[in-house]
Design a protein around this motif. Structure first.
Motif, short mmCIF file in Angstrom:
data_model
loop_
_atom_site.label_atom_id
_atom_site.label_comp_id
_atom_site.label_asym_id
_atom_site.label_seq_id
_atom_site.Cartn_x
_atom_site.Cartn_y
_atom_site.Cartn_z
N GLN A 197 53.97 23.14 36.41
CA GLN A 197 54.74 22.80 35.21
C GLN A 197 54.50 23.80 34.09
OE1 GLN A 197 54.29 18.76 33.89
NE2 GLN A 197 54.06 17.97 35.96
N TYR A 198 53.47 24.62 34.20
CA TYR A 198 53.09 25.52 33.13
C TYR A 198 52.97 26.95 33.67
CZ TYR A 198 51.52 20.93 31.57
OH TYR A 198 51.47 19.59 31.27
N ALA A 199 53.23 27.92 32.79
CA ALA A 199 53.05 29.33 33.15
C ALA A 199 51.66 29.75 32.70
CB ALA A 199 54.13 30.18 32.49
N LEU A 200 50.68 29.54 33.57
CA LEU A 200 49.28 29.80 33.23
C LEU A 200 48.88 31.21 33.61
CD1 LEU A 200 49.34 26.65 33.23
CD2 LEU A 200 47.02 26.72 34.14
N ALA A 201 48.14 31.86 32.70
CA ALA A 201 47.50 33.12 33.03
C ALA A 201 46.30 32.85 33.94
CB ALA A 201 47.04 33.83 31.77
N CYS A 202 46.08 33.73 34.90
CA CYS A 202 44.91 33.62 35.78
C CYS A 202 43.70 34.27 35.10
CB CYS A 202 45.17 34.32 37.11
SG CYS A 202 46.58 33.69 38.03
N GLY A 203 42.54 33.70 35.30
CA GLY A 203 41.32 34.31 34.76
C GLY A 203 40.86 35.47 35.63
N HIS A 204 40.21 36.45 34.98
CA HIS A 204 39.73 37.63 35.70
C HIS A 204 38.29 37.96 35.28
CE1 HIS A 204 44.11 38.05 35.84
NE2 HIS A 204 43.95 38.82 36.90
N HIS A 205 37.51 38.46 36.26
CA HIS A 205 36.19 38.99 35.96
C HIS A 205 36.32 40.37 35.34
CE1 HIS A 205 34.19 35.67 37.87
NE2 HIS A 205 34.73 35.91 39.06
N ARG A 206 35.22 40.91 34.83
CA ARG A 206 35.27 42.20 34.15
C ARG A 206 35.57 43.36 35.10
NH1 ARG A 206 28.94 42.71 32.31
NH2 ARG A 206 27.98 42.29 34.33
N ASN A 207 35.44 43.14 36.41
CA ASN A 207 35.81 44.17 37.37
C ASN A 207 37.28 44.11 37.74
OD1 ASN A 207 35.96 41.91 39.00
ND2 ASN A 207 34.35 42.54 40.43
N GLY A 208 38.03 43.21 37.10
CA GLY A 208 39.46 43.10 37.34
C GLY A 208 39.85 42.09 38.41
N GLU A 209 38.88 41.53 39.11
CA GLU A 209 39.19 40.56 40.16
C GLU A 209 39.52 39.19 39.58
OE1 GLU A 209 35.97 40.36 42.91
OE2 GLU A 209 36.26 42.43 43.65
N VAL A 210 40.47 38.51 40.22
CA VAL A 210 40.83 37.16 39.81
C VAL A 210 39.67 36.21 40.12
CG1 VAL A 210 42.46 35.26 40.18
CG2 VAL A 210 43.27 37.63 40.23
N VAL A 211 39.38 35.30 39.19
CA VAL A 211 38.27 34.35 39.41
C VAL A 211 38.64 33.37 40.51
CG1 VAL A 211 37.55 34.54 37.00
CG2 VAL A 211 39.09 32.69 37.68
#
Length: 334
Positions: A197-211
């Motif tokens: 229902q929502y357009a959520l941003a994905c979280g990322h670690h400092r190396n650029g990988e998605v959490v």
């Protein structure tokens, strides 16, 4: 952004009491082609506490409770355990909001919700009956003697709001804050099966990988459950500025908003749900959010009607002012 490996970023600038600029950069997920825009919401993490404080001040004005009364007078489903510290001084909304209630978060507490993990009740969290907090919450030093940043304190505030209104915290926030401020892209801790229902941003670690799990949710909404946009948060900052001049969309008086940005208790740099620098007409308020895969920041000069909101979906592992947020802040606000 390339230098810091930041996947997505959004910021809003406030000048002369209005939003003068809102910009979006990057992607909601590394490797995707979905760009950040006005509809993409970020995890605001502990900036949630700022909105909770504003909601508390509105409910104080409505007569639901008072800032300086013993919270146990109004708590129904859970009570702050009495001990020799509470006999000296009671736990109040004021000292909860400024992290000086005598409550200290237990070690390794208040983590994010794991995929497919059930949401605990606030009572389970406060009673130490969940994986988020393994010890019952209690006062461990005399209230108003020390500062200890506390998610547990805001869990108590959430329980108090739900007890006195008889409604879920998120619905109270919708009624008193989100709806009057037209915050259509703000929501508290959507459950995992509702993410479409929502357009959520994905979280990322400092190396650029998605959490892992992409979306870190926290089941204690008042402390860090907010998902929103930089523009919606900028509208909250504008509400604070305008309310100080007696023009409030949520119907809160200038004196209550002024109380929110005044030094509290034993620390002159602590307001109610915000942190302070400077004084009087030069006062600067700030609220920082830092969680799994996200970093964000609000900084505002309420009397100068100037402010800045920035949100990123990458945790750089360093303080906001030492990374890309600090660089952009210095470009616009210094």
């Amino acid at each position: 952004m390339q230098h810091y490996q930041v996947a997505g970023l959004s910021f809003s600038l406030i000048e002369e009491g209005q939003i003068s600029k809102t910009e979006h950069f990057g992607y909601l997920e590394s490797g995707s082609d979905k760009r950040v825009d006005d509809t993409i919401i970020f995890n605001a993490c502990s900036i949630s506490k700022f909105l909770t404080a504003l909601l508390v001040m509105k409910l104080v004005e409505q007569g639901y409770f008072h800032l300086d009364e013993d919270v146990n007078n109004k708590l129904l489903s859970w009570k702050v355990p009495e001990n020799h510290y509470t006999k000296v001084k009671k736990v109040t909304l004021r000292n909860l909001l400024c992290h000086q209630s005598g409550i200290k978060d237990p070690p390794a507490s208040f983590s994010e919700l794991q995929p497919m993990q059930a949401y605990p009740t606030m009572g389970e969290i406060l009673n130490g009956q969940s994986s988020f907090c393994h010890m019952p919450i209690a006062v461990s030093y005399e209230p108003e003697r020390e500062f200890h940043y506390s998610d547990a304190g805001f869990c108590i505030i959430q329980q108090l709001i739900e007890d006195v209104t008889g409604k879920p915290f998120s619905l109270v926030m919708d009624e008193f804050i989100f709806t009057p401020l037209n915050m259509k892209n703000s929501v508290f801790a959507p459950k995992l099966h509702d993410t479409e229902q929502y357009a959520l941003a994905c979280g990322h670690h400092r190396n650029g990988e998605v959490v892992p799990g992409k979306y870190p949710f926290y089941p204690y909404q008042a402390a860090c459950g907010l998902w929103t946009t930089s523009k919606d948060l900028a509208n909250v900052v504008l509400e604070l500025m305008h309310a100080l001049k007696g023009v409030s969309k949520i119907g809160i008086c200038a004196s209550h908003v002024n109380d929110l940005i005044q030094p509290q208790g034993c620390k002159e740099w602590t307001g109610l749900g915000v942190f302070l620098d400077g004084s009087q007409q030069e006062i600067k308020i700030s609220s920082l959010g830092w969680g799994i895969g996200f970093q964000c920041m609000i900084v505002a000069y309420p009397y100068k009607e100037k402010g800045f909101v920035i949100m990123t979906n990458t945790d750089l592992g360093i303080h906001q002012m030492k990374g890309i947020i600090g660089e952009i802040y210095n470009a616009f606000m210094v």
